[in-house]
Scaffold this active site. Structure first.
Site, PDB file in Angstrom:
ATOM      1  CG  PHE A 151      -1.701  -1.242   1.411  1.00 30.84           C
ATOM      2  CD1 PHE A 151      -2.575  -1.703   0.443  1.00 30.84           C
ATOM      3  CD2 PHE A 151      -1.519  -1.998   2.557  1.00 30.84           C
ATOM      4  CE1 PHE A 151      -3.252  -2.897   0.610  1.00 30.84           C
ATOM      5  CE2 PHE A 151      -2.200  -3.185   2.730  1.00 30.84           C
ATOM      6  CZ  PHE A 151      -3.071  -3.644   1.758  1.00 30.84           C
ATOM      7  CE1 TYR A 152       5.619   5.248   2.913  1.00 29.10           C
ATOM      8  CE2 TYR A 152       6.929   4.686   0.987  1.00 29.10           C
ATOM      9  CZ  TYR A 152       6.670   5.506   2.063  1.00 29.10           C
ATOM     10  OH  TYR A 152       7.474   6.603   2.284  1.00 29.10           O
ATOM     11  CG  ASN A 153       5.055   1.018  -3.507  1.00 28.13           C
ATOM     12  OD1 ASN A 153       6.231   1.322  -3.392  1.00 28.13           O
ATOM     13  ND2 ASN A 153       4.612  -0.206  -3.232  1.00 28.13           N
ATOM     14  CB  THR A 155      -0.553   5.816   0.599  1.00 29.73           C
ATOM     15  OG1 THR A 155       0.791   5.444   0.963  1.00 29.73           O
ATOM     16  CG2 THR A 155      -1.507   4.715   1.027  1.00 29.73           C
ATOM     17  CE  LYS A 156       4.713   8.825   2.041  1.00 28.64           C
ATOM     18  NZ  LYS A 156       4.732  10.119   2.736  1.00 28.64           N
TER      19      LYS A 156
END
Length: 245
Positions: A151-153, A155-156
């Site tokens: 998810f990090y990619n 969201t950023k």
């Protein structure tokens, strides 16, 4: 913009890049304010930097975002710079983790919705002061995703898109809209296992400050420039190279 003689609020300012930012900015600015979720980390930050002011809060919660806004409005109304820095990450397999949807919600709330919410809540406060700015921290992974992060990619990447739109829509606003894209940085965020290519927080923040003070609105720190170019020229190669590190 010049990062001096300001009152700066840094979310996630109790460790890592946020704490390094606080340490660098406290030298040349009127006040540095930080917030974070963990009281012990905030207290350790205060021991290291006695001049900072802090509020313990969880910006993934809308009520805590409003409490942070009210604290700044009442006690530090001259705040003119908001640095959206706080973020969390999960290193999980999407299909194998039974709690993955809860983790997705936590990352989306913290990494994406909180900066959006805080940008809206703080805009009136910042606009009342000289040299207002919203600085949002993202990553080179907005161009090429790392597959260990479900998810990090995303969201950023969404935050990167939001900042571009915000900058366009703020053409009549006094607020500078700035994005800083970091490479891998050796901080506690990596839980003791930073990649070999990670640079120090001191180097990362020093580069950021230098580029922001040149007037750049979209700052690519370190090897983010190379990753961006490679993603445009040879996206499949960029994906393979990044995920082989």
């Amino acid at each position: 913009m010049v990062l001096q003689n300001n009152t700066v609020l840094i979310t996630g300012g109790s460790s890592g890049i946020g704490l390094e930012l606080a340490q660098r900015l406290i030298e040349r600015n009127n006040e540095v304010l930080i917030c974070g979720r963990t009281p012990e980390k905030l207290q350790r930050a205060r021991q290291k930097l006695p001049e900072i002011k802090y509020l313990q809060c969880d910006i993934s919660k809308p009520a805590d975002c409003e409490r942070l806004r009210n604290w700044v409005l009442e006690e530090h109304p001259d705040c003119n710079v908001l640095i959206n820095n706080a973020a969390i990450v999960h290193v999980e397999n999407f299909f194998q983790d039974d709690d993955i949807l809860d983790k997705a919600d936590a990352e989306i709330q913290t990494n994406l919705l909180a900066p959006i919410r805080l940008s809206k809540l703080f805009a009136p406060i910042l606009s009342n002061n000289k040299n207002p700015a919203i600085i949002t921290i993202t990553t080179g992974l907005v161009y090429v995703p790392r597959t260990i992060y479900p998810f990090y990619n995303a969201t950023k990447s969404a935050l990167h898109s939001f900042v571009q739109v915000l900058r366009s829509q703020s053409s009549d606003s006094p607020i500078d809209i700035i994005e800083v894209q970091f490479p891998a940085v050796d901080t506690p965020w990596h839980q003791g296992n930073p990649p070999d290519i990670a640079i120090s927080a001191k180097e990362a923040v020093g580069n950021m400050i230098q580029e922001v003070e040149k007037g750049n609105k979209e700052v690519q720190v370190g090897k983010v420039k190379l990753l961006y170019l490679l993603s445009r020229i040879a996206p499949k190669l960029a994906f393979r190279k990044l995920n082989s590190l």
